[in-house]
Write a protein that holds these residues in place. Structure first.
Motif, PDB file in Angstrom:
ATOM      1  N   PHE A 138      45.358  28.064  53.417  1.00 53.31           N
ATOM      2  CA  PHE A 138      45.998  27.374  52.277  1.00 53.31           C
ATOM      3  C   PHE A 138      46.885  28.330  51.472  1.00 53.31           C
ATOM      4  O   PHE A 138      47.639  27.895  50.607  1.00 53.31           O
ATOM      5  N   TYR A 139      46.745  29.623  51.715  1.00 49.24           N
ATOM      6  CA  TYR A 139      47.440  30.618  50.887  1.00 49.24           C
ATOM      7  C   TYR A 139      48.515  31.370  51.672  1.00 49.24           C
ATOM      8  O   TYR A 139      48.912  32.467  51.306  1.00 49.24           O
ATOM      9  N   ARG A 140      48.983  30.749  52.745  1.00 54.05           N
ATOM     10  CA  ARG A 140      50.019  31.368  53.575  1.00 54.05           C
ATOM     11  C   ARG A 140      51.257  31.676  52.726  1.00 54.05           C
ATOM     12  O   ARG A 140      51.740  30.809  51.998  1.00 54.05           O
ATOM     13  N   GLY A 141      51.710  32.921  52.769  1.00 55.08           N
ATOM     14  CA  GLY A 141      52.917  33.321  52.028  1.00 55.08           C
ATOM     15  C   GLY A 141      52.682  33.475  50.528  1.00 55.08           C
ATOM     16  O   GLY A 141      53.631  33.694  49.777  1.00 55.08           O
ATOM     17  N   LYS A 142      51.444  33.382  50.081  1.00 61.62           N
ATOM     18  CA  LYS A 142      51.167  33.449  48.632  1.00 61.62           C
ATOM     19  C   LYS A 142      50.513  34.779  48.250  1.00 61.62           C
ATOM     20  O   LYS A 142      50.272  35.631  49.110  1.00 61.62           O
ATOM     21  N   THR A 143      50.211  34.872  46.959  1.00 58.29           N
ATOM     22  CA  THR A 143      49.572  36.084  46.444  1.00 58.29           C
ATOM     23  C   THR A 143      48.134  35.753  46.061  1.00 58.29           C
ATOM     24  O   THR A 143      47.893  34.774  45.348  1.00 58.29           O
ATOM     25  N   VAL A 144      47.203  36.552  46.572  1.00 57.55           N
ATOM     26  CA  VAL A 144      45.789  36.288  46.282  1.00 57.55           C
ATOM     27  C   VAL A 144      45.078  37.571  45.865  1.00 57.55           C
ATOM     28  O   VAL A 144      45.593  38.671  46.097  1.00 57.55           O
ATOM     29  N   ALA A 145      43.924  37.408  45.272  1.00 60.02           N
ATOM     30  CA  ALA A 145      43.064  38.562  44.964  1.00 60.02           C
ATOM     31  C   ALA A 145      41.733  38.362  45.663  1.00 60.02           C
ATOM     32  O   ALA A 145      41.236  37.237  45.762  1.00 60.02           O
ATOM     33  N   VAL A 146      41.190  39.465  46.166  1.00 62.38           N
ATOM     34  CA  VAL A 146      39.821  39.473  46.690  1.00 62.38           C
ATOM     35  C   VAL A 146      39.007  40.291  45.699  1.00 62.38           C
ATOM     36  O   VAL A 146      39.423  41.385  45.318  1.00 62.38           O
ATOM     37  N   VAL A 147      37.870  39.772  45.279  1.00 61.74           N
ATOM     38  CA  VAL A 147      37.018  40.504  44.337  1.00 61.74           C
ATOM     39  C   VAL A 147      35.786  40.995  45.086  1.00 61.74           C
ATOM     40  O   VAL A 147      35.091  40.197  45.735  1.00 61.74           O
ATOM     41  N   GLY A 148      35.523  42.309  44.999  1.00 64.23           N
ATOM     42  CA  GLY A 148      34.349  42.875  45.667  1.00 64.23           C
ATOM     43  C   GLY A 148      34.727  44.143  46.416  1.00 64.23           C
ATOM     44  O   GLY A 148      35.919  44.445  46.585  1.00 64.23           O
ATOM     45  N   GLY A 149      33.683  44.867  46.854  1.00 66.17           N
ATOM     46  CA  GLY A 149      33.957  46.134  47.522  1.00 66.17           C
ATOM     47  C   GLY A 149      33.103  46.369  48.754  1.00 66.17           C
ATOM     48  O   GLY A 149      33.026  47.472  49.273  1.00 66.17           O
ATOM     49  N   GLY A 150      32.451  45.296  49.255  1.00 64.58           N
ATOM     50  CA  GLY A 150      31.596  45.429  50.439  1.00 64.58           C
ATOM     51  C   GLY A 150      32.329  45.091  51.725  1.00 64.58           C
ATOM     52  O   GLY A 150      33.561  44.922  51.742  1.00 64.58           O
ATOM     53  N   ARG A 172      34.988  46.858  41.049  1.00 63.24           N
ATOM     54  CA  ARG A 172      34.505  47.368  39.768  1.00 63.24           C
ATOM     55  C   ARG A 172      34.272  48.875  39.735  1.00 63.24           C
ATOM     56  O   ARG A 172      34.050  49.440  38.681  1.00 63.24           O
ATOM     57  N   ARG A 173      34.294  49.512  40.911  1.00 61.38           N
ATOM     58  CA  ARG A 173      34.135  50.979  40.936  1.00 61.38           C
ATOM     59  C   ARG A 173      35.388  51.602  41.563  1.00 61.38           C
ATOM     60  O   ARG A 173      36.336  50.897  41.884  1.00 61.38           O
ATOM     61  N   ASN A 174      35.333  52.926  41.793  1.00 58.79           N
ATOM     62  CA  ASN A 174      36.512  53.568  42.387  1.00 58.79           C
ATOM     63  C   ASN A 174      36.279  53.930  43.854  1.00 58.79           C
ATOM     64  O   ASN A 174      36.983  54.759  44.418  1.00 58.79           O
ATOM     65  N   ALA A 175      35.258  53.318  44.464  1.00 59.57           N
ATOM     66  CA  ALA A 175      35.015  53.519  45.899  1.00 59.57           C
ATOM     67  C   ALA A 175      34.409  52.242  46.466  1.00 59.57           C
ATOM     68  O   ALA A 175      33.613  51.584  45.786  1.00 59.57           O
ATOM     69  N   LEU A 176      34.805  51.934  47.701  1.00 63.13           N
ATOM     70  CA  LEU A 176      34.246  50.740  48.340  1.00 63.13           C
ATOM     71  C   LEU A 176      32.911  51.092  48.986  1.00 63.13           C
ATOM     72  O   LEU A 176      32.681  52.239  49.349  1.00 63.13           O
ATOM     73  N   ARG A 177      32.056  50.080  49.157  1.00 65.05           N
ATOM     74  CA  ARG A 177      30.847  50.308  49.943  1.00 65.05           C
ATOM     75  C   ARG A 177      31.015  49.789  51.375  1.00 65.05           C
ATOM     76  O   ARG A 177      30.099  49.868  52.176  1.00 65.05           O
ATOM     77  N   THR A 199      37.062  44.941  36.256  1.00 61.90           N
ATOM     78  CA  THR A 199      36.227  43.749  36.346  1.00 61.90           C
ATOM     79  C   THR A 199      37.064  42.514  36.005  1.00 61.90           C
ATOM     80  O   THR A 199      38.036  42.606  35.252  1.00 61.90           O
ATOM     81  N   VAL A 200      36.653  41.399  36.575  1.00 57.70           N
ATOM     82  CA  VAL A 200      37.306  40.127  36.264  1.00 57.70           C
ATOM     83  C   VAL A 200      36.608  39.570  35.027  1.00 57.70           C
ATOM     84  O   VAL A 200      35.402  39.329  35.044  1.00 57.70           O
ATOM     85  N   GLU A 201      37.369  39.398  33.960  1.00 53.36           N
ATOM     86  CA  GLU A 201      36.791  38.851  32.720  1.00 53.36           C
ATOM     87  C   GLU A 201      36.870  37.335  32.696  1.00 53.36           C
ATOM     88  O   GLU A 201      36.040  36.663  32.114  1.00 53.36           O
ATOM     89  N   LEU A 213      42.157  37.534  34.413  1.00 52.52           N
ATOM     90  CA  LEU A 213      42.159  38.460  33.290  1.00 52.52           C
ATOM     91  C   LEU A 213      41.254  39.619  33.697  1.00 52.52           C
ATOM     92  O   LEU A 213      40.054  39.427  33.937  1.00 52.52           O
ATOM     93  N   LEU A 214      41.853  40.796  33.821  1.00 51.97           N
ATOM     94  CA  LEU A 214      41.102  41.963  34.296  1.00 51.97           C
ATOM     95  C   LEU A 214      40.892  42.947  33.154  1.00 51.97           C
ATOM     96  O   LEU A 214      41.709  43.026  32.234  1.00 51.97           O
ATOM     97  N   GLN A 215      39.811  43.713  33.267  1.00 55.88           N
ATOM     98  CA  GLN A 215      39.617  44.795  32.312  1.00 55.88           C
ATOM     99  C   GLN A 215      39.356  46.097  33.060  1.00 55.88           C
ATOM    100  O   GLN A 215      38.511  46.134  33.970  1.00 55.88           O
ATOM    101  N   ASP A 216      40.126  47.113  32.677  1.00 51.01           N
ATOM    102  CA  ASP A 216      39.909  48.445  33.242  1.00 51.01           C
ATOM    103  C   ASP A 216      38.668  49.031  32.566  1.00 51.01           C
ATOM    104  O   ASP A 216      38.596  49.100  31.337  1.00 51.01           O
ATOM    105  N   LYS A 217      37.689  49.446  33.398  1.00 53.22           N
ATOM    106  CA  LYS A 217      36.415  49.886  32.828  1.00 53.22           C
ATOM    107  C   LYS A 217      36.533  51.213  32.081  1.00 53.22           C
ATOM    108  O   LYS A 217      35.743  51.492  31.192  1.00 53.22           O
ATOM    109  N   GLY A 218      37.539  52.017  32.467  1.00 58.34           N
ATOM    110  CA  GLY A 218      37.717  53.309  31.807  1.00 58.34           C
ATOM    111  C   GLY A 218      38.417  53.150  30.464  1.00 58.34           C
ATOM    112  O   GLY A 218      37.880  53.512  29.415  1.00 58.34           O
TER     113      GLY A 218
END
Ligand code: NDP
Length: 308
Positions: A138-150, A172-177, A199-201, A213-218
């Motif tokens: 459904f998102y062909r040619g569009k802009t999306v976000a994936v949330v998570g690091g696993g 939410r961190r600076n390294a993926l798991r 983080t996604v607020e 709406l994102l917030q930089d944790k630092g």
């Protein structure tokens, strides 16, 4: 009366069904959906199942199911609502009635964890997805976000990069798991951009998702990220609620059992993602299926229980 009732038809349940029939047990598999395979079905490419690199997850799920059927396991579609332990047999309560089994293997798996931020419930199904391979087209040619690091977030972002113009990965961190090999592939993709330490607020939008709406944790600075869709991949929660009063769980709700898959209740076993374990993969799920049946066999012997 079945010798063995298996709750769930993901890799753990289907492997248990194959081993159960090979052990000579009258084996019933209860599945919630009219489709076997569990979470594997939502995996575009399984690259870590020995001997079958690159196989599509849906195809692997179908192969497992065919194998279990060929072995002679019986399948029934029913949503399990509870379990009662008894001296002679266990009673599995379902939306379609009760089933009696001498031993039960709970291989109920896990579900997607929610982000639990404002907008997630209101915009559900209108730009929010928990399954990239189901909804990515459904998102062909569009802009999306994936949330998570696993692993799932990395796999989803790699899959979506083939369809979408731009993919942001918000972590939410600076390294993926995620596994190193997935990270390497992800970081090499030109249309994927990592947004670290964020983080996604809130998920924003009127009729559909329009941004995050994102917030930089630092820095604690907030920013608006315009996206057409968001794929939430922040982990899983065990589907154990129906068994929590009978079988011991850990604080996260996973059914407590070791490598032998034996729970605190004799004759009840936990296999696959629903079990307490350090590594949740297809290979460890199928291993659980085999181990749970081996434990049930031993238990039958000690009980001097005749199987059908
Ligand atoms: P994981 O638990 O591995 O990862 C979840 C990710 O989401 C983590 O990066 C975590 O951050 C982040 N997260 C959790 N809660 C929040 C939150 N509230 N807000 C923001 N971020 C959050 O889950 P996956 O779904 O990726 O994978 C589930 C299991 O399935 C894993 O064990 C995985 O290895 C397995 N798997 C196996 C595959 C295979 O066998 N081929 C394929 C895909 C998955 P943080 O890192 O900070 O904790």
């Amino acid at each position: 009366m079945y010798d063995l009732i298996i709750i769930g038809s993901g890799p753990a349940g289907l492997c248990a069904a194959i081993y159960g029939k090979r052990a000579g047990f009258e084996t019933l598999v209860l599945e919630k959906l009219p489709m076997s395979g569990g979470q594997v079905l939502n995996t575009w490419e399984v690259d870590n199942y020995p001997g079958l690199p690159g196989l599509n997850g849906f195809d692997l799920g179908m192969k497992f199911r065919e194998h279990a059927e060929k072995a002679g396991a019986v399948f029934a579609e029913a949503d399990v609502t509870g379990l009662t332990d008894g001296p002679e047999y266990k009673l599995v309560h379902t939306t379609e009635g009760d089933y009696e089994g001498r031993a039960v293997i709970i291989a109920a798996g896990a579900s997607h964890r929610r982000l639990e931020v404002p907008g997630e419930e209101r915009l559900a199904g209108r730009g929010i997805s928990y399954c990239a391979t189901c909804d990515g087209a459904f998102y062909r040619g569009k802009t999306v976000a994936v949330v998570g690091g696993g692993d799932v977030a990395a796999e989803d972002a790699i899959y979506l990069s083939r369809l979408c113009e731009k993919v942001y990965v918000v972590h939410r961190r600076n390294a993926l798991r995620a596994a190193g090999s997935l990270q390497q592939r992800l970081f090499s993709l030109p249309n994927v951009e990592m947004i670290w330490n964020s983080t996604v607020e809130e998920i924003l939008g009127g009729q559909r998702v329009e941004g995050l709406l994102l917030q930089d944790k630092g820095t604690k600075m907030s920013r608006h990220l315009a996206v057409d869709g968001v794929f939430i991949a922040v982990g899983i929660v065990p589907d154990s609620a129906a068994f929590a009063g009978v079988v011991e769980t850990d604080e996260a709700g996973y059914l407590k059992a070791g490598e032998d898959c034996a729970t605190n209740v004799p004759g009840i076993y936990a296999a696959g993602d629903v079990r307490t374990k350090p590594l949740r993969q297809i290979v460890t799920a199928v291993a659980d299926g085999a181990n749970a049946v081996a434990s049930a066999e031993t238990w039958f012997l000690t009980q001097r229980m005749e199987v059908s």
